[in-house]
Design a protein around this motif. Sequence first.
Motif, PDB file in Angstrom:
ATOM      1  N   SER A 139       5.081  87.268   6.355  1.00 48.24           N
ATOM      2  CA  SER A 139       5.763  88.513   5.983  1.00 48.24           C
ATOM      3  C   SER A 139       7.149  88.220   5.425  1.00 48.24           C
ATOM      4  N   MET A 140       7.838  87.229   5.999  1.00 46.36           N
ATOM      5  CA  MET A 140       9.182  86.891   5.502  1.00 46.36           C
ATOM      6  C   MET A 140       9.122  86.502   4.025  1.00 46.36           C
ATOM      7  N   VAL A 141       8.092  85.723   3.662  1.00 51.78           N
ATOM      8  CA  VAL A 141       7.940  85.307   2.257  1.00 51.78           C
ATOM      9  C   VAL A 141       7.813  86.549   1.382  1.00 51.78           C
ATOM     10  N   LYS A 142       7.004  87.484   1.822  1.00 52.43           N
ATOM     11  CA  LYS A 142       6.797  88.723   1.043  1.00 52.43           C
ATOM     12  C   LYS A 142       8.090  89.545   0.993  1.00 52.43           C
ATOM     13  N   TRP A 143       8.762  89.670   2.156  1.00 54.90           N
ATOM     14  CA  TRP A 143      10.002  90.452   2.178  1.00 54.90           C
ATOM     15  C   TRP A 143      11.067  89.844   1.272  1.00 54.90           C
ATOM     16  N   MET A 144      11.080  88.498   1.183  1.00 59.00           N
ATOM     17  CA  MET A 144      12.019  87.823   0.268  1.00 59.00           C
ATOM     18  C   MET A 144      11.701  88.216  -1.174  1.00 59.00           C
ATOM     19  N   ARG A 145      10.404  88.139  -1.514  1.00 56.51           N
ATOM     20  CA  ARG A 145       9.993  88.428  -2.904  1.00 56.51           C
ATOM     21  C   ARG A 145      10.286  89.881  -3.259  1.00 56.51           C
ATOM     22  N   ASP A 146      10.202  90.773  -2.272  1.00 58.27           N
ATOM     23  CA  ASP A 146      10.454  92.206  -2.520  1.00 58.27           C
ATOM     24  C   ASP A 146      11.931  92.559  -2.335  1.00 58.27           C
ATOM     25  N   ASN A 147      12.776  91.521  -2.146  1.00 55.12           N
ATOM     26  CA  ASN A 147      14.228  91.733  -1.949  1.00 55.12           C
ATOM     27  C   ASN A 147      14.555  92.608  -0.742  1.00 55.12           C
ATOM     28  N   ILE A 148      13.730  92.525   0.288  1.00 57.75           N
ATOM     29  CA  ILE A 148      14.003  93.293   1.512  1.00 57.75           C
ATOM     30  C   ILE A 148      14.873  92.461   2.451  1.00 57.75           C
ATOM     31  N   VAL A 149      14.592  91.159   2.535  1.00 62.43           N
ATOM     32  CA  VAL A 149      15.460  90.259   3.319  1.00 62.43           C
ATOM     33  C   VAL A 149      16.015  89.177   2.387  1.00 62.43           C
ATOM     34  N   GLU A 150      17.174  88.625   2.794  1.00 58.38           N
ATOM     35  CA  GLU A 150      17.859  87.683   1.898  1.00 58.38           C
ATOM     36  C   GLU A 150      17.584  86.216   2.269  1.00 58.38           C
ATOM     37  N   SER A 151      17.926  85.841   3.490  1.00 61.29           N
ATOM     38  CA  SER A 151      17.745  84.441   3.930  1.00 61.29           C
ATOM     39  C   SER A 151      17.169  84.436   5.334  1.00 61.29           C
ATOM     40  N   PRO A 152      15.867  84.600   5.446  1.00 59.02           N
ATOM     41  CA  PRO A 152      15.300  84.638   6.801  1.00 59.02           C
ATOM     42  C   PRO A 152      15.410  83.291   7.514  1.00 59.02           C
ATOM     43  N   ARG A 153      15.485  83.372   8.820  1.00 58.60           N
ATOM     44  CA  ARG A 153      15.620  82.147   9.623  1.00 58.60           C
ATOM     45  C   ARG A 153      14.722  82.258  10.863  1.00 58.60           C
ATOM     46  N   ILE A 154      14.324  81.094  11.362  1.00 59.65           N
ATOM     47  CA  ILE A 154      13.431  81.038  12.528  1.00 59.65           C
ATOM     48  C   ILE A 154      13.995  80.013  13.509  1.00 59.65           C
ATOM     49  N   VAL A 155      14.008  80.379  14.780  1.00 63.60           N
ATOM     50  CA  VAL A 155      14.498  79.468  15.823  1.00 63.60           C
ATOM     51  C   VAL A 155      13.422  79.309  16.896  1.00 63.60           C
ATOM     52  N   PHE A 156      13.192  78.082  17.307  1.00 57.96           N
ATOM     53  CA  PHE A 156      12.330  77.806  18.465  1.00 57.96           C
ATOM     54  C   PHE A 156      13.215  77.339  19.609  1.00 57.96           C
ATOM     55  N   ILE A 157      13.095  77.994  20.765  1.00 53.50           N
ATOM     56  CA  ILE A 157      13.802  77.516  21.956  1.00 53.50           C
ATOM     57  C   ILE A 157      12.835  76.593  22.697  1.00 53.50           C
ATOM     58  N   THR A 158      13.177  75.328  22.740  1.00 51.24           N
ATOM     59  CA  THR A 158      12.284  74.373  23.422  1.00 51.24           C
ATOM     60  C   THR A 158      12.936  73.946  24.738  1.00 51.24           C
ATOM     61  N   SER A 159      13.201  72.657  24.910  1.00 54.05           N
ATOM     62  CA  SER A 159      13.799  72.157  26.145  1.00 54.05           C
ATOM     63  C   SER A 159      14.084  70.674  25.972  1.00 54.05           C
ATOM     64  N   VAL A 160      15.016  70.149  26.746  1.00 51.81           N
ATOM     65  CA  VAL A 160      15.186  68.683  26.760  1.00 51.81           C
ATOM     66  C   VAL A 160      13.902  68.014  27.253  1.00 51.81           C
ATOM     67  N   GLN A 161      13.067  68.797  27.952  1.00 45.67           N
ATOM     68  CA  GLN A 161      11.805  68.236  28.439  1.00 45.67           C
ATOM     69  C   GLN A 161      10.822  67.949  27.297  1.00 45.67           C
ATOM     70  N   ALA A 162      11.184  68.346  26.083  1.00 51.71           N
ATOM     71  CA  ALA A 162      10.361  67.965  24.919  1.00 51.71           C
ATOM     72  C   ALA A 162      10.445  66.464  24.685  1.00 51.71           C
ATOM     73  N   TYR A 163      11.524  65.840  25.183  1.00 54.27           N
ATOM     74  CA  TYR A 163      11.669  64.393  24.957  1.00 54.27           C
ATOM     75  C   TYR A 163      12.091  63.619  26.206  1.00 54.27           C
ATOM     76  N   MET A 164      12.225  64.307  27.355  1.00 58.28           N
ATOM     77  CA  MET A 164      12.520  63.602  28.610  1.00 58.28           C
ATOM     78  C   MET A 164      11.303  63.771  29.514  1.00 58.28           C
ATOM     79  N   SER A 165      10.777  62.689  30.038  1.00 53.14           N
ATOM     80  CA  SER A 165       9.522  62.809  30.787  1.00 53.14           C
ATOM     81  C   SER A 165       9.725  63.582  32.085  1.00 53.14           C
ATOM     82  N   SER A 166       8.681  64.334  32.456  1.00 50.95           N
ATOM     83  CA  SER A 166       8.748  65.112  33.704  1.00 50.95           C
ATOM     84  C   SER A 166       7.335  65.285  34.243  1.00 50.95           C
ATOM     85  N   PRO A 167       6.846  64.282  34.997  1.00 53.68           N
ATOM     86  CA  PRO A 167       5.454  64.318  35.455  1.00 53.68           C
ATOM     87  C   PRO A 167       5.129  65.450  36.426  1.00 53.68           C
TER      88      PRO A 167
END
Length: 263
Positions: free
Chosen positions: A133-161
């Motif tokens: 939808s963001m791609v379409k909204w950009m083409r229709d000049n509805i949004v200007e510079s859309p952005r996306i954020v993922f909240i992950t964790s340090v546990q993405a790269y620190m082991s935690s069995p």
Amino acid sequence: MINKKTALVTGASRGIGRSIAIRLARDGYAVIITSKTAEPDNLEKGAFEVKNAIEQAGGEAFICRADISLKEERDRLIRFAVDTIGRVDLLVNNAGIEPPVLDMLEASEERFDTVVNTNLKGPYLLTQQIAKSMVKWMRDNIVESPRIVFITSVQAYMSSPKGSEYAMTKAALHMAMRNFAHRLGKENIYVFEIAPGIIYTDMSSVHEESINDMIEEGEKLITNRWGRPEDVAALVSAIARGDLDYSTGSTIEVGGGMGLPKL
Ligand SMILES: NC(=O)c1ccc[n+]([C@@H]2O[C@H](COP(=O)([O-])OP(=O)(O)OC[C@H]3O[C@@H](n4cnc5c(N)ncnc54)[C@H](OP(=O)(O)O)[C@@H]3O)[C@@H](O)[C@H]2O)c1
């Protein structure tokens, strides 16, 4: 339809998501607050408390209750964003669960499915649809510079069995962020990962005593305090302003130095 910049923040009823929603509203965004549960009569805690806080400060907020792990509820959220609101300038994939600590040799298949569906499948498929939808909204000049954020964790790269499924979902989201950043670069949509360390919320405060001990020992953190939800929200605010656009595809840790390899 809304004619001001709008942010969709999943899991915004409390903790980190709440702080992000309030900060973005202060920055001038209308905010779609989502959570798994939402009780209209509860103004003390939950989605309606956050909406109320935003409105009391002069901002604009909407609630769409949706369990991110379920297709029909995700689809309802997407319909709300696309058909009712009509734009998403910033998507913050924040909702997540961390099951109780448990030796990875003992953990059940059911636990695996619940964590994977909530922390990985939900945000991945939501992002896929909102990005289209963001791609379409950009083409229709509805949004200007859309952005996306993922909240992950340090546990993405620190082991935690004792939290293996959780850590694996965060590691997989890291690659989802990279793939989305790569695919969406040519569309001028910017994508980021924020990896929190230990932030004081309902999720982490169940380990309050052991974390206090850890902070006191000063071995794992180089900043001797808990992280605050506002520490994460400040970074989302900078991303929302466009300050980090040229760093698309990056992971930024908000962990008081937790992920720093140490001698
Ligand atoms: N706190 C930390 O130390 C820490 C560290 C690293 C990463 N993180 C990550 O940061 C994010 C936020 O964590 P937090 O500490 O703020 O957690 P929290 O206080 O437990 O809040 C979790 C939020 O996610 C929502 N949620 C949970 N399951 C959901 C589902 N199936 N569908 C939709 N929404 C759902 C909750 O909604 P309800 O209120 O309806 O349950 C709530 O709004 C998570 O992705 C977490 O993994 C946190």
